[in-house]
Scaffold this motif. Structure first.
Motif, PDB file in Angstrom:
ATOM      1  N   GLU A 519       0.839  -1.200   0.000  1.00 45.79           N
ATOM      2  CA  GLU A 519       0.000   0.000   0.000  1.00 45.79           C
ATOM      3  C   GLU A 519       0.872   1.248   0.000  1.00 45.79           C
ATOM      4  N   VAL A 520       0.919   1.932  -1.135  1.00 45.34           N
ATOM      5  CA  VAL A 520       1.443   3.305  -1.188  1.00 45.34           C
ATOM      6  C   VAL A 520       0.199   4.176  -1.188  1.00 45.34           C
ATOM      7  N   ASN A 521      -0.055   4.843  -0.049  1.00 41.70           N
ATOM      8  CA  ASN A 521      -1.416   5.320   0.250  1.00 41.70           C
ATOM      9  C   ASN A 521      -1.791   6.660  -0.380  1.00 41.70           C
ATOM     10  N   VAL A 522      -1.763   6.671  -1.712  1.00 43.32           N
ATOM     11  CA  VAL A 522      -2.334   7.789  -2.482  1.00 43.32           C
ATOM     12  C   VAL A 522      -3.330   7.195  -3.463  1.00 43.32           C
ATOM     13  N   PRO A 523      -4.624   7.396  -3.283  1.00 49.43           N
ATOM     14  CA  PRO A 523      -5.271   8.138  -2.193  1.00 49.43           C
ATOM     15  C   PRO A 523      -5.425   7.278  -0.945  1.00 49.43           C
ATOM     16  N   ARG A 524      -5.820   7.909   0.155  1.00 50.69           N
ATOM     17  CA  ARG A 524      -6.042   7.182   1.399  1.00 50.69           C
ATOM     18  C   ARG A 524      -7.257   6.259   1.264  1.00 50.69           C
TER      19      ARG A 524
END
Length: 570
Positions: A519-524
């Motif tokens: 998870e690279v959190n873009v978007p949340r």
């Protein structure tokens, strides 16, 4: 001072063009190694003759041919971004040439500067696709040839006429939507003659039009024999999915707003200051904008695609219209109050930059009510994620910065529109604001200096996954890093959390693939959603944060099955 600069530019045109080109390329070079995202990374796999791909590019064959041949030079990897960058650089020179030919050196320089500094132009120059720079290349060629036909005669006119036909055919062979550009030129041709048209003329031109359309599609049939990788039936089936009876108008509106934010308020408001005479001279651009808006927003449902990507067709016309408007406003008022209003605009721009630095909240993208409620309640200190099916890999921008920039620009534009004596003053105020707006957008896209860089995080987490022998397969959230994980041979699939997807199918997938997740959190992810709860129940084995963005690897091999949450938080 500005007058002296203007005179120097006029006297040193060749140096100016070279400098403009160097700035254009120099601004974009740092982005040539950005990760290929979602649809982007499919291109090198599809067009590489050495790779057997199960998918095809559902467009006429020239775009695939261009990328295939360019790949032999730059390689079938991240360097693919040099292809749109090449076309973008040529488009800068073509736009400069056209504006100089039609309106003179000042307009040409201003138009070139707008095309160089616009964030939307930066994005288009680095996006692996056709809408941003390859189609505009053929549009500009056709436009130049069209005007040359009008002002020449004899053999030269015939030569330019042949060039016009070739440019239109080649543009159509990039994408069928190039018919919008052809339609803009045809509409301008007919508009000039509207007072003299007879019924016979109308019938004649209608016949020519039908013959032209039939000829173009006949060429597509022939192209199947020439280009082995092109299948017209595949293209037709792809076009069909944009004809929907249950269109998501809300999603369409969101994507149009996103495209407008990319474009900047400066380029949106300036064309409204054009005089009737100038609009007449710029008719092909105006027709192109109008036809495109009707086509992309009303006639067909592009909400299921990357509508903001298709809206890149606006860049060249808006830069041309805005350049003519700027020079016209400047010439209409010879009074000198440059320093005071430039200083005011610079002060406003610096205040906006300061506000972009304050603490911001980061609501999830879904449900959209989270950030819409904040926007409507004037709690604007939050970050909005920008990403797309054809890139870019996600980055954040301050909604406060964007909203205030638009409000200030619109207020100044309204004042200038109704008070002619204030137009030049308002223009001087808006120039630094526009520079700051596009500059910050470009900086966050390329480097993520204020809010974090997903590409920077992705590089480190990919190395971790590659070196960890315990990790066999990885499911990638939002496909952020999908290409990189595929390249190391550990890609399972991608995970989307959009409510439009079948939640039962998603839950079944989560239960089926109890392994590792990236998870690279873009978007949340919505904190109340089943996806967030599922990942939080896993063991976090890697975590790294860059400002507002984080990269995490989860080990989900020991989690329990999850049940359908009855729609709560989804």
């Amino acid at each position: 001072m500005i007058q002296n600069i203007s005179q120097w530019i006029k006297n040193h045109e060749k140096i100016v063009v070279v400098l403009l080109t160097l700035v254009f390329v120099g601004m974009r070079l740092p982005g040539t190694d950005l990760p290929l995202h979602q649809d982007e990374y499919k291109w090198p796999k599809i067009v590489n003759p050495a790779v057997k791909s199960e998918t095809e590019i559902p467009h006429p064959p020239l775009s695939q041919f261009i990328y295939r041949e360019a790949g032999r030079v730059v390689g079938y990897d991240v360097h693919f971004r040099f292809v749109p960058l090449f076309f973008g650089t040529v488009n800068l020179l073509l736009l400069y040439y056209f504006l100089r030919m039609r309106f003179g050196k000042k307009v040409a320089f201003v138009g070139g500067a707008l095309f160089t500094l616009s964030y939307f132009s930066v994005l288009a120059s680095l996006m692996v696709d056709t809408d941003g720079q390859i189609m505009p290349f053929f549009f500009l060629l056709a436009l130049i040839a069209y005007y040359k036909v009008k002002v020449t005669n004899g053999r030269n006119q015939i030569a330019w006429g042949i060039g016009l036909v070739l440019a239109c055919i080649l543009g159509f062979f990039i994408k069928v939507s190039f018919m919008l550009a052809i339609g803009a030129l045809v509409a301008d041709f007919l508009w000039e003659r509207k007072s003299k048209l007879t019924t016979k003329d109308i019938m004649k031109y209608a016949g020519f039009g039908l013959l032209m359309i039939g000829g173009l599609f006949a060429l597509l049939l022939i192209a199947q024999k020439v280009f082995s990788f092109f299948d017209l039936s595949t293209a037709v089936s792809y076009w069909e999915h944009f004809i929907q009876s249950n269109r998501n108008w809300f999603q369409t509106a969101i994507q149009v707003v996103k495209a407008l934010l990319y474009t900047s308020p400066f380029l949106v408001v300036l064309p409204f200051f054009l005089s009737a005479e100038k609009k007449k001279e710029l008719r092909p651009f105006i027709f192109y904008i109008f036809f495109g808006l009707i086509f992309y927003i009303i006639l067909f449902d592009f909400s299921i695609g990357a509508l903001d990507r298709y809206m890149q067709y606006l860049i060249v016309p808006l830069c041309a219209l805005s350049a003519v408007a700027i020079v016209s406003i400047w010439k209409s008022d010879t009074r000198k109050y440059t320093k005071e209003f430039l200083l005011l605009g610079t002060t406003i721009a610096l205040i906006l930059l300061y506000l972009a630095h304050i603490h911001h909240e980061v609501p999830s993208l879904h449900p959209k009510s989270a950030w819409i409620d904040r926007a409507l309640s004037l709690k604007w200190n939050f970050l909005y994620p920008f990403s797309g099916g054809s890139g870019p890999l996600g980055f954040y921008m301050s909604f406060l910065f964007l909203a205030l920039s638009w409000i200030i620009t619109i207020v100044c534009a309204v004042v200038g529109y109704f008070k002619i004596d204030f137009r030049k003053k308002m223009l001087l105020v808006l120039i630094p604001v526009a520079f700051m707006y596009n500059g910050l957008f470009t900086e966050e896209y390329l480097w993520g200096g204020l809010y974090g860089s997903a590409p920077r995080l992705l590089s480190a987490v990919t190395a971790f996954i590659k070196d960890n022998s315990d990790i066999k397969y990885v499911t990638v959230y939002n496909d952020n890093g999908g290409n990189e994980i595929q390249e190391i041979g550990k890609y399972r699939k991608r995970l989307y959390t959009d409510p439009a997807f079948d939640i039962n199918e998603k839950i079944a997938s989560l239960n089926r693939y109890k392994e590792h997740y990236l998870e690279v959190n873009v978007p949340r992810i919505d904190p109340l959603s089943v996806y967030r709860k599922y990942l939080d129940s896993c063991q976090t084995i890697y975590e790294k944060t860059d400002k507002y963005i984080s990269a995490k690897v989860y080990d989900c091999r020991k989690v329990n099955d999850i049940a359908h949450p009855s729609g709560v938080g989804i």
